[in-house]
Design a protein around this motif. Structure first.
Motif, PDB file in Angstrom:
ATOM      1  N   LEU A 151      -3.424   1.780  -6.413  1.00  0.00           N
ATOM      2  CA  LEU A 151      -4.551   2.466  -7.338  1.00  0.00           C
ATOM      3  C   LEU A 151      -5.189   1.202  -8.079  1.00  0.00           C
ATOM      4  O   LEU A 151      -4.416   0.451  -8.620  1.00  0.00           O
ATOM      5  N   VAL A 162      -7.878   5.380  -5.301  1.00  0.00           N
ATOM      6  CA  VAL A 162      -6.888   5.229  -4.364  1.00  0.00           C
ATOM      7  C   VAL A 162      -7.033   4.443  -3.053  1.00  0.00           C
ATOM      8  O   VAL A 162      -8.187   4.666  -2.225  1.00  0.00           O
ATOM      9  N   VAL A 163      -6.424   3.431  -2.668  1.00  0.00           N
ATOM     10  CA  VAL A 163      -6.466   2.721  -1.612  1.00  0.00           C
ATOM     11  C   VAL A 163      -5.004   2.923  -0.881  1.00  0.00           C
ATOM     12  O   VAL A 163      -4.260   2.388  -1.105  1.00  0.00           O
ATOM     13  N   GLU A 164      -5.379   3.263   0.295  1.00  0.00           N
ATOM     14  CA  GLU A 164      -4.389   3.475   1.246  1.00  0.00           C
ATOM     15  C   GLU A 164      -4.004   2.459   2.454  1.00  0.00           C
ATOM     16  O   GLU A 164      -2.836   2.231   2.853  1.00  0.00           O
ATOM     17  N   ARG A 165      -5.480   1.974   2.814  1.00  0.00           N
ATOM     18  CA  ARG A 165      -5.073   0.940   3.913  1.00  0.00           C
ATOM     19  C   ARG A 165      -5.916  -0.218   3.638  1.00  0.00           C
ATOM     20  O   ARG A 165      -6.995  -0.196   2.716  1.00  0.00           O
ATOM     21  N   LYS A 189       0.912  -0.157  -8.225  1.00  0.00           N
ATOM     22  CA  LYS A 189       1.486   0.444  -6.907  1.00  0.00           C
ATOM     23  C   LYS A 189       1.298   2.085  -7.224  1.00  0.00           C
ATOM     24  O   LYS A 189       1.316   2.636  -8.122  1.00  0.00           O
ATOM     25  N   LEU A 190       0.572   2.909  -6.069  1.00  0.00           N
ATOM     26  CA  LEU A 190       0.521   4.157  -6.227  1.00  0.00           C
ATOM     27  C   LEU A 190       1.726   4.937  -5.722  1.00  0.00           C
ATOM     28  O   LEU A 190       2.272   4.742  -4.589  1.00  0.00           O
ATOM     29  N   TYR A 238       0.884  -1.128  -0.125  1.00  0.00           N
ATOM     30  CA  TYR A 238      -0.053  -0.030  -0.122  1.00  0.00           C
ATOM     31  C   TYR A 238       0.941   1.159  -0.130  1.00  0.00           C
ATOM     32  O   TYR A 238       2.102   1.157   0.442  1.00  0.00           O
ATOM     33  N   PRO A 239       0.376   2.440  -0.640  1.00  0.00           N
ATOM     34  CA  PRO A 239      -0.758   2.658  -1.060  1.00  0.00           C
ATOM     35  C   PRO A 239      -0.876   1.991  -2.366  1.00  0.00           C
ATOM     36  O   PRO A 239       0.116   1.928  -3.031  1.00  0.00           O
ATOM     37  N   ASP A 271      -9.624  -0.485   3.621  1.00  0.00           N
ATOM     38  CA  ASP A 271     -10.535   0.132   2.694  1.00  0.00           C
ATOM     39  C   ASP A 271     -10.726  -0.502   1.297  1.00  0.00           C
ATOM     40  O   ASP A 271     -11.605   0.057   0.528  1.00  0.00           O
ATOM     41  N   ILE A 307       3.575   8.289  -4.706  1.00  0.00           N
ATOM     42  CA  ILE A 307       3.217   9.517  -3.992  1.00  0.00           C
ATOM     43  C   ILE A 307       4.094  10.584  -4.673  1.00  0.00           C
ATOM     44  O   ILE A 307       5.429  10.661  -4.207  1.00  0.00           O
TER      45      ILE A 307
END
Lengths: 455, 132
Positions: free
Chosen positions: A155, A169-172, A200-201, A152-153, A175, A203
């Motif tokens: 996409l 977008v999924v951070e945890r 993979k997001l 995480y995070p 969610d 940032i």
């Protein structure tokens, strides 16, 4: 060497290519649209032919008219510049079919690299790091497994996607289930295709790219990297520099090595650029541009190599004549793009006649432009008016020179990006070299808020 | 209309064709097997010289819309020729394809502005036709 080359482009790059040809003793044929009849690239070429009306689809993209011009005027090669037909594998192929040398890589290589999924797969096979991701996720359990593997995070993206639809977008981990359900539903509703995959997001990554030159005899060299993280919200670059500031030596060499390795693995020839996203101490391959790039002058300034002349020499079959050991960078170079755009209005492009044109000069300053006093800026094309480039022995010397150069840059009649480039150079983030791709959108939002506050 | 007789027109056309076929640009053509009268035909189609007619009502320019090599179509049109129907006056050869150039309605050819074999580009004027 070629006797005569057709330049299938307009604007500053057509002027740039024309001068490179003349420098090699090669005659030039320019093409132009009816909107460009008084353009600088037309007056500087040895011959010029109109290929259609203003809209690019009917002129600079009219393959039959362009190839016919090259044949009728007995050209031996075509330089595509950037944009328009530069990365069109079919155009390169048609040139070849008619006995014209396309100044660029071979058509199958353009085709393979032009397709993002194919390019990523090829790079992965060549051992180049790509953004970690998944295949189509058939179930939420598959999504959970993929996220665990990628980290995480993440996409979630719709495979049929576009315009942000079906993207989450999924951070945890907690969610993920809900995001997966809503992304699938939204994708199904928007595209009648609910298939979702994961990436993979990264940032606020940095955009770092590596310039390569490869001849047709197996020699590949890189000409270092460029940091192009100062990007508009549309992801178009505004300021570029080389070397990339604050890039760890190990990562820098890894990028250079990956670029050369990738080129060798696909049999790449001519000039090209591999674009990477850099997050922390990791770099991920994003895409390859199989053509000359707008920001090539910064590399030329520190390497002392004329990349456009090299393109023409390579295409004519010549050997590079040097290896990696022979090319050594010196100093620092920065480029600011002066566009006919209104930065306060989301960089909306402008058009009209430019007046009061004055460009900087002096040691270590270079301006690539097609603009002159009284030139018209047609509404049909890219809004780039000039590239102001400054060189210095150190980064701070280059910045100082660039500030002076931008203050001497005058273009009236249309709104330009000059003042904003100067403001950006003065920010702490730019001074410290700590900016990333999130910088410019935030800077513009901040500037808008400040100007409202001062009402 | 009291226009020149068909015989003269045919001879002028023949001369025009002769000029085009031999890629000649001069008007001073002399052929021993032709009579002096033909050699001195005033409408000698040494393109691109225009033969200016009486005060024109309207002169249309026929322009190229493709880039390629200009070729006059046989029977080769000549300056001063009166065209009633629609016909192909020339063609622009592009990548082996023949793109016809037509007179688009009746009128008199007042100028042929390109030579056979010229490279013509988009919007290039090829013929001037006076409409009555």
């Amino acid at each position: 060497m070629f006797h005569k080359v057709l330049i299938a482009n307009r604007g500053e790059i057509a002027v740039r290519v024309n001068r490179a040809c003349h420098g090699l003793g090669v005659q030039t044929v320019a093409i132009y649209s009816q909107a460009d009849k008084d353009a600088m690239h037309v007056s500087e070429a040895d011959e010029a032919y109109c290929v259609g009306p203003g809209p690019a689809a009917r002129s600079y993209l009219d393959v039959a008219n362009i190839v016919s011009t090259a044949l009728a005027t007995r050209c031996e090669a075509v330089h595509p510049g950037y944009g328009f037909l530069a990365e069109n594998a079919r155009f390169a192929e048609i040139c070849g079919d008619h006995g014209l040398v396309f100044i660029g890589p071979r058509p199958p290589v353009i085709g393979a690299m032009g397709d993002k999924a194919t390019a990523k797969r090829i790079m992965k096979e060549a051992g180049v790091a790509t953004t970690p991701g998944s295949d189509i996720l058939e179930s939420v359990q598959k999504a959970r497994d993929a996220a665990k593997r990628i980290g995480y995070p993440v996409l979630l993206k719709a495979t049929a996607g576009g315009g942000g639809k079906g993207m989450r977008v999924v951070e945890r981990p907690e969610d993920l289930d809900r995001a997966f359900a809503s992304a699938t539903a939204e994708a199904e509703a928007s595209f009648k295709d609910g298939r979702i995959y994961m990436e993979k997001l990264l940032i606020h990554p940095r955009h770092v790219e590596v310039q390569v030159l490869a001849d047709e005899h197996g020699t590949v060299v890189h000409l270092g990297e460029r940091d192009c993280s100062i990007q508009k919200p549309s992801h178009q670059k505004l300021i570029e520099e080389t070397p990339a500031p604050n890039l760890a030596t190990k990562l820098r060499s890894a990028l250079h090595d990956m670029a050369v390795k990738a080129c060798k693995s696909v049999g790449y020839t001519n000039a090209g650029t591999l674009e990477f996203l850099v997050a922390g101490d990791r770099a991920y391959f994003m895409e390859m541009n199989t053509r000359i790039q707008v920001e090539h002058p910064v590399t030329e300034m520190v390497y002392g190599i004329d990349i456009v002349k090299e393109q023409i020499r390579i295409a004519s079959g010549e050997r590079l004549g040097y290896t990696q050991r022979d090319v050594q960078p010196r100093g620092h170079a920065i480029e600011c793009r002066i566009n006919a755009e209104d930065p306060q209005n989301n960089f909306a492009p402008g058009a009209g006649a430019v007046t009061g044109v004055a460009f900087p000069d002096g040691p270590g300053v270079r301006v690539d432009t097609h603009v002159y006093d009284g030139a018209s800026v047609p509404p049909y094309y890219d809004s780039l008016l000039a590239k102001v480039v400054a060189f210095g022995d150190t980064r701070s010397a280059a910045i100082e020179r660039m500030e002076g150069a931008l203050r001497q840059t005058v273009i009236e009649g249309v709104r330009t990006t000059t003042a904003e480039c100067l403001e950006i150079l003065q920010t702490r983030e730019f001074r410290d070299g700590t900016y990333d791709v999130g910088f410019l959108p935030a800077f513009m939002t901040g500037a808008a808020a400040a100007s409202q506050a001062h009402g | 209309m009291s226009s020149p007789s068909d015989g003269i027109a045919a001879r002028v056309r023949a001369l025009a064709e002769f000029l085009v076929e031999n890629d000649l640009q001069s008007v001073s053509i002399e052929r021993s097997d032709e009579s002096f009268e033909v050699a001195r035909v005033p409408a000698a189609p040494a393109v691109p010289i225009a033969v200016v007619g009486p005060a024109a009502v309207r002169v249309d320019q026929i322009v190229a819309d493709r880039v390629g090599i200009f070729h006059l179509t046989r029977p080769v049109p000549f300056a001063g020729e009166v065209l009633d129907g629609d016909r192909e006056l020339a063609y622009v050869e592009q990548l082996g394809i023949r793109n016809p150039i037509r007179n688009r309605g009746a009128g008199r050819v007042t100028a042929i502005l390109q030579r056979d074999g010229d490279v013509v580009d988009y919007g290039r004027a090829l013929f001037e036709i006076e409409r009555s």
